[in-house]
Design a protein around this motif. Structure first.
Motif, PDB file in Angstrom:
ATOM      1  N   LEU A  22       3.522  12.933  13.667  1.00 40.83           N
ATOM      2  CA  LEU A  22       2.480  12.825  12.411  1.00 40.83           C
ATOM      3  C   LEU A  22       3.042  11.551  11.939  1.00 40.83           C
ATOM      4  N   PRO A  23       3.812  10.809  11.895  1.00 41.14           N
ATOM      5  CA  PRO A  23       3.915   9.341  10.546  1.00 41.14           C
ATOM      6  C   PRO A  23       3.304   8.491  11.511  1.00 41.14           C
ATOM      7  N   LEU A  24       3.065   8.950  13.136  1.00 43.02           N
ATOM      8  CA  LEU A  24       1.965   7.638  14.199  1.00 43.02           C
ATOM      9  C   LEU A  24       0.696   8.014  13.759  1.00 43.02           C
ATOM     10  N   ILE A  25       0.344   9.269  13.923  1.00 47.32           N
ATOM     11  CA  ILE A  25      -1.193  10.155  13.115  1.00 47.32           C
ATOM     12  C   ILE A  25      -1.335   9.414  11.561  1.00 47.32           C
ATOM     13  N   LEU A  26      -0.385   9.287  10.747  1.00 48.72           N
ATOM     14  CA  LEU A  26      -0.739   8.987   9.272  1.00 48.72           C
ATOM     15  C   LEU A  26      -1.066   7.636   9.041  1.00 48.72           C
ATOM     16  N   GLY A  27       0.098   6.805  10.209  1.00 48.72           N
ATOM     17  CA  GLY A  27      -0.119   5.695  10.328  1.00 48.72           C
ATOM     18  C   GLY A  27      -1.978   4.034  10.702  1.00 48.72           C
ATOM     19  N   LEU A  28      -1.791   4.868  11.635  1.00 50.97           N
ATOM     20  CA  LEU A  28      -3.433   5.424  12.446  1.00 50.97           C
ATOM     21  C   LEU A  28      -4.914   5.420  11.015  1.00 50.97           C
ATOM     22  N   ILE A  29      -4.591   7.110  10.675  1.00 54.24           N
ATOM     23  CA  ILE A  29      -4.998   6.817   9.733  1.00 54.24           C
ATOM     24  C   ILE A  29      -5.086   5.449   8.151  1.00 54.24           C
ATOM     25  N   GLY A  30      -4.138   5.711   8.097  1.00 51.10           N
ATOM     26  CA  GLY A  30      -4.073   4.330   7.491  1.00 51.10           C
ATOM     27  C   GLY A  30      -4.172   3.020   7.780  1.00 51.10           C
ATOM     28  N   PHE A  31      -3.884   2.555   8.959  1.00 53.59           N
ATOM     29  CA  PHE A  31      -4.607   1.244   9.381  1.00 53.59           C
ATOM     30  C   PHE A  31      -6.295   1.103   9.348  1.00 53.59           C
ATOM     31  N   PHE A  32      -7.106   2.352   9.637  1.00 51.51           N
ATOM     32  CA  PHE A  32      -8.238   2.221   9.630  1.00 51.51           C
ATOM     33  C   PHE A  32      -9.073   2.145   8.043  1.00 51.51           C
ATOM     34  N   PHE A  33      -8.048   3.161   7.513  1.00 52.88           N
ATOM     35  CA  PHE A  33      -8.843   2.787   5.494  1.00 52.88           C
ATOM     36  C   PHE A  33      -8.176   2.011   5.160  1.00 52.88           C
ATOM     37  N   GLN A  34      -7.498   1.343   5.308  1.00 52.49           N
ATOM     38  CA  GLN A  34      -6.835  -0.256   4.673  1.00 52.49           C
ATOM     39  C   GLN A  34      -8.281  -1.001   5.307  1.00 52.49           C
ATOM     40  N   LEU A  35      -8.623  -0.791   6.846  1.00 50.86           N
ATOM     41  CA  LEU A  35      -9.566  -2.178   7.473  1.00 50.86           C
ATOM     42  C   LEU A  35     -10.989  -1.703   6.536  1.00 50.86           C
ATOM     43  N   ASN A  36     -11.134  -0.612   6.595  1.00 54.34           N
ATOM     44  CA  ASN A  36     -12.841  -0.621   6.031  1.00 54.34           C
ATOM     45  C   ASN A  36     -12.587  -0.390   4.848  1.00 54.34           C
ATOM     46  N   ARG A  37     -11.350  -0.208   3.208  1.00 56.32           N
ATOM     47  CA  ARG A  37     -11.060  -0.947   2.420  1.00 56.32           C
ATOM     48  C   ARG A  37     -10.913  -1.994   2.231  1.00 56.32           C
ATOM     49  N   ASP A  38     -10.324  -2.481   2.243  1.00 56.45           N
ATOM     50  CA  ASP A  38      -9.903  -3.820   1.491  1.00 56.45           C
ATOM     51  C   ASP A  38      -9.368  -5.083   3.055  1.00 56.45           C
ATOM     52  N   PHE A  39     -10.564  -5.553   3.772  1.00 57.42           N
ATOM     53  CA  PHE A  39      -9.906  -6.008   4.711  1.00 57.42           C
ATOM     54  C   PHE A  39      -9.151  -7.916   4.558  1.00 57.42           C
ATOM     55  N   GLY A  40      -8.840  -8.334   2.829  1.00 54.89           N
ATOM     56  CA  GLY A  40      -8.528  -8.626   3.097  1.00 54.89           C
ATOM     57  C   GLY A  40      -6.684  -8.215   3.087  1.00 54.89           C
ATOM     58  N   ARG A  41      -5.853  -7.645   2.591  1.00 50.92           N
ATOM     59  CA  ARG A  41      -5.058  -7.089   2.383  1.00 50.92           C
ATOM     60  C   ARG A  41      -4.825  -7.116   4.158  1.00 50.92           C
TER      61      ARG A  41
END
Length: 503
Positions: A22-41
């Protein structure tokens, strides 16, 4: 991975947790979510993650095998991934809110997401709860309590050093003992410290000054052998050099030893011929960093009167005490820590006991090749002027049966008997030391006809360190043997059966 029913027995303990990815899955979701939404940060956080994980590994050159896990060096990357876990949880919540407009659903989802860190916390709590763990404190106490008065204590590893320093500093327990970390002794700032008095412990004796051990001076001291001198003078002869060349050193073609005092005197000496020799070996630019000692065999004279006064040996030991110790130094070079040990040995004159932690015994160079002149004191080995060759089973040092019996009786045992506590492999490594102390005391007591005392210690260690939970075969086998030689064969065989079931 795979069927967890086949997990080896030693891994089936409180530290084996199940997070269901579960922590790994949430981390990967957050990884791609931020990649698509806020590339600078995302780029900034990714940089932090890479630099504090893979970057740290490359920068520090981590070896394939370390004495313990070095994951703490990469803690920055854990923080970075934790941010992605948080973003992942937020992304899941945002996604469902955009499709299901129900406050009740949102609350249920929030509770479920919050349950993940709670699950991790509950599963990790027992293995991380230190409220009853006393292994570090108790081993440090036992280390120090076993040492003679005004001892100079050479200690080697982190796990030995810091608990000992901690109770000396915070509780002033055995502050008459000068604790010297052999690794740090390679640094001039630490040499300055150990030469000073701390509380009731006098500094280590020696005659080398700061200018003689500062950085860039005596960084390496090469020990010349007879072959080196023969090769040097043969080369000079081939080159047509006069017989008077390096005349002051020709005596070392036949003289193969110096007292430690004479070795220090030679090290400190200056002469044009010595400088010329150093330039030949180390070059014109670098020679001032280096030095030589003309032999690799040293004589340590024994002041028996001082040894008795200092409690190093007993008066009744005098008939078997030697007049001097001959040290065959097998390494080619003395580094600063070894050089400072040489200086100390040259000047202590047996007025203070010297002990070496068990943690350094794996390499004779750590103890200045004094392996045959030791007494086993439990968690350490005392330098004594009585020769005791290494036993066929690898045990070093003689054993004073009654003295070691008293030492073991006064141990603090680390609360291993509380079966509700989880200790990791670093803490349980102390068990080897405890059981080895008992094993060697038992052997000595049995040899001297004191089987009752031997059985008392065996029963004590079995109560304090239950064999059912702490069944490491390296240490437990010595207790099995102890029971058998002490006449309680049935108890020994019962322990052996436990080992058979596990392994």
């Amino acid at each position: 991975m795979g069927n967890q029913d086949h997990l080896p027995a030693k891994f089936k303990n409180e530290s084996t947790v199940k997070f269901f990815f579960l922590p790994l899955i949430l981390g990967l979701i957050g990884f791609f979510f931020q990649l698509n939404r806020d590339f600078g940060r995302f780029y900034a956080l990714l940089s932090l993650f890479i630099l504090t994980s893979v970057g740290i590994v490359f920068y520090t050159g981590v070896k394939p095998f370390e004495v313990r896990e070095r994951d703490y060096a990469m803690v920055g990357s854990f923080y970075a991934f934790a941010i992605w876990i948080g973003l992942g949880a937020g992304a899941v919540l945002w996604f469902l809110q955009s499709r299901i407009r129900s406050n009740a659903t949102n609350m249920i989802l929030g509770i479920l997401l919050l349950g993940i860190p709670f699950m991790m916390g509950f599963q990790n709590y027992k293995s991380h709860d230190r409220s009853k763990k006393t292994a570090a404190y108790d081993s440090a106490y036992s280390f120090l309590a076993s040492l003679p008065k005004n001892d100079i204590f050479f200690i080697y590893g982190d796990n030995d050093t810091f608990p000992v320093w901690a109770i000396q500093e915070t509780e002033r327990f055995r502050d008459d003992v000068k604790t010297v970390n052999f690794t740090l002794l390679a640094t001039p700032w630490n040499i300055d410290q150990v030469k000073r008095r701390t509380y009731n412990a006098m500094g280590i004796p020696g005659e080398l000054t700061h200018e003689e051990y500062r950085d860039g001076v005596n960084d390496q001291v090469y020990l010349m052998k007879k072959d080196d001198w023969e090769g040097l003078f043969a080369m000079l002869k081939e080159q047509g050099a006069p017989e008077t060349e390096f005349q002051e050193f020709r005596k070392y073609l036949t003289q193969d030893s110096l007292t430690l005092k004479e070795a220090i005197k030679f090290l400190k000496s200056k002469s044009p011929a010595k400088d010329e020799l150093l330039k030949m070996y180390f070059g014109e630019k670098e020679y001032e960093k280096y030095n030589i000692i003309p032999v690799n065999k040293f004589i340590l004279p024994v002041n028996k009167e001082n040894a008795v006064k200092a409690g190093i040996i007993k008066k009744e030991d005098l008939p078997v005490a030697v007049d001097h110790i001959t040290i065959n130094y097998e390494a080619n070079t003395l580094y600063k820590s070894n050089l400072m040990m040489l200086d100390m040995l040259a000047n202590f004159d047996w007025k203070r006991p010297v002990n070496f932690s068990s943690g350094g015994m794996y390499d004779s160079e750590n103890i200045f090749y004094l392996d045959d002149y030791l007494q086993f004191d439990g968690f350490s080995y005392r330098l004594i002027p009585i020769r005791t060759p290494q036993a066929p089973d690898g045990d070093k040092g003689r054993v004073d049966a009654n003295a070691l019996y008293n030492v073991v009786k006064n141990y603090k045992w680390g609360n291993f008997k509380d079966l509700s506590i989880y200790y990791d492999e670093t803490a349980t490594s102390n068990i080897i030391g405890y059981r080895m102390s008992v094993s060697r005391a038992v052997s000595a007591l049995v040899k001297s006809g004191q089987k009752a005392k031997a059985l008392e210690l065996l029963d004590l260690v079995n109560r304090e360190i239950p064999a059912g939970k702490y069944n490491d075969p390296r240490s437990l086998s010595s207790i099995v043997t102890g029971y058998i030689v002490a006449g309680q064969e049935q108890k020994g065989l019962q322990l052996a059966e436990n080992l058979k079931k596990i392994y």
